[in-house]
Design an enzyme around this catalytic site. Structure first.
Site, PDB file in Angstrom:
ATOM      1  N   ARG A  47       0.795  -1.200   0.035  1.00 28.61           N
ATOM      2  CA  ARG A  47      -0.108  -0.202   0.063  1.00 28.61           C
ATOM      3  C   ARG A  47       0.836   1.204  -0.078  1.00 28.61           C
ATOM      4  NH1 ARG A  47      -2.337   3.452   3.853  1.00 28.61           N
ATOM      5  NH2 ARG A  47      -4.317   4.162   3.403  1.00 28.61           N
ATOM      6  N   SER A 118     -12.963  -2.816   0.978  1.00 31.40           N
ATOM      7  CA  SER A 118     -13.145  -2.245   2.108  1.00 31.40           C
ATOM      8  C   SER A 118     -14.780  -1.675   2.135  1.00 31.40           C
ATOM      9  CB  SER A 118     -12.419  -0.721   2.236  1.00 31.40           C
ATOM     10  OG  SER A 118     -11.169  -1.089   2.089  1.00 31.40           O
ATOM     11  N   LYS A 147      -3.967   6.150   8.703  1.00 26.22           N
ATOM     12  CA  LYS A 147      -4.862   6.614   7.517  1.00 26.22           C
ATOM     13  C   LYS A 147      -5.493   7.994   7.567  1.00 26.22           C
ATOM     14  CE  LYS A 147      -8.781   5.061   4.654  1.00 26.22           C
ATOM     15  NZ  LYS A 147      -8.788   5.176   3.245  1.00 26.22           N
TER      16      LYS A 147
HETATM   17  N1  3NM Z   1      -7.971   1.295   6.202  1.00 21.52           N
HETATM   18  P1  3NM Z   1      -2.974   0.916  11.475  1.00 21.52           P
HETATM   19  S1  3NM Z   1      -7.774   2.039   8.558  1.00 21.52           S
HETATM   20  C1  3NM Z   1      -5.388   1.463   5.608  1.00 21.52           C
HETATM   21  O1  3NM Z   1     -10.885   2.099   8.073  1.00 21.52           O
HETATM   22  C2  3NM Z   1      -6.722   1.565   6.621  1.00 21.52           C
HETATM   23  O2  3NM Z   1     -10.551   1.185   6.288  1.00 21.52           O
HETATM   24  C3  3NM Z   1      -8.473   1.460   7.286  1.00 21.52           C
HETATM   25  O3  3NM Z   1      -3.243   1.261   9.850  1.00 21.52           O
HETATM   26  C4  3NM Z   1     -10.164   1.624   7.158  1.00 21.52           C
HETATM   27  O4  3NM Z   1      -2.791  -0.380  11.592  1.00 21.52           O
HETATM   28  C5  3NM Z   1      -6.381   1.883   7.955  1.00 21.52           C
HETATM   29  O5  3NM Z   1      -1.384   1.503  11.403  1.00 21.52           O
HETATM   30  C6  3NM Z   1      -4.999   2.309   8.575  1.00 21.52           C
HETATM   31  O6  3NM Z   1      -4.037   1.565  12.122  1.00 21.52           O
HETATM   32  C7  3NM Z   1      -4.387   0.993   9.452  1.00 21.52           C
END
Ligand code: 3NM
Length: 220
Positions: A47, A118, A147
């Site tokens: 990503r 998603s 994010k």
């Molecule tokens: N998507 P971390 S939250 C890539 O809610 C991504 O769809 C999300 O990173 C969603 O594990 C997210 O560091 C970030 O919190 C995840």
């Protein structure tokens, strides 16, 4: 159609590591990925997004190096969003968000590969199922700073709704998941947890992966 059974997909989602070149602290992304692979991640998503993300040839080169590592460890290599890159590299699959390419079209393009979507509402989950997605990513479960445009934190409520509706699509939870808070996500009905910073920013990504794996398998 897909060549992955639901059961196989559920196994692959257990510890789903996601990373790009800007999710690291001091270690190089390739080093982090190899440590995570040794620690037992079940699937990997490339990503390359956000501030300082690589573009063009540099992005392709990093993706290739990461794909090669995943191949060595027999772990599926998934590309986030970038359909062209996923096709060019013959990746094992793609993951798309609601603002990306249409899921039905992507399913056709990646007929025998993995397609992840998603989803943030039960309607989006149903649409993803209709489109033939292999799995859905549900988040953000917890607050995340990785994010920047993440939606509102929703805990495990949507996972529970999907289960209550008897929808059997494999589910991975995402957003702010750590070894300390991963178990409720599994208890709510997710098949696995998707993680960026908890592994990519860890002092020891290998040990952190092992810790997460234990929790997901109910031994932590
Ligand atoms: N998507 P971390 S939250 C890539 O809610 C991504 O769809 C999300 O990173 C969603 O594990 C997210 O560091 C970030 O919190 C995840």
């Amino acid at each position: 159609m897909t060549s992955y059974t639901k059961e196989r997909m559920k196994q692959l989602l257990k510890v789903y590591f996601i990373m790009g070149s800007n999710n690291n602290s001091t270690l190089a992304p390739e080093i982090i990925l190899e440590e995570a692979l040794k620690g037992g991640i079940s699937i990997f998503q490339f990503r390359e997004k956000g501030t300082g993300a690589l573009k063009g040839a540099a992005k392709i080169q990093l993706a290739k190096r990461m794909q090669e590592l995943c191949n060595q460890y027999h772990v599926p290599f998934i590309v986030n969003d970038d359909i062209e890159l996923a096709l060019a590299l013959d990746a094992d699959g793609v993951h798309i968000g609601q603002d990306d390419e249409n899921a039905i079209k992507v399913r056709q393009l990646f007929a025998n590969k993995l397609v992840g979507v998603s989803a943030h509402t039960i309607e989006e989950v149903k649409e993803a199922i209709e489109a033939g997605a292999d799995y859905i990513g549900i988040g953000p479960i917890y607050p995340t700073s990785t994010k920047k445009d993440a939606k509102e934190v929703q805990g495990t409520s949507l996972i529970e709704k999907v289960k209550e509706a008897n929808l059997t699509i494999p589910i991975v939870g995402i957003g702010g998941i750590t070894a300390e808070n991963a178990f409720p996500v599994i208890q709510a009905g997710a098949d696995g947890v998707a993680i960026i910073s908890e592994i990519s920013m860890a002092d020891n990504p290998y040990e952190q992966t092992k810790r997460l794996k234990k929790v997901v398998f109910g031994q932590g």
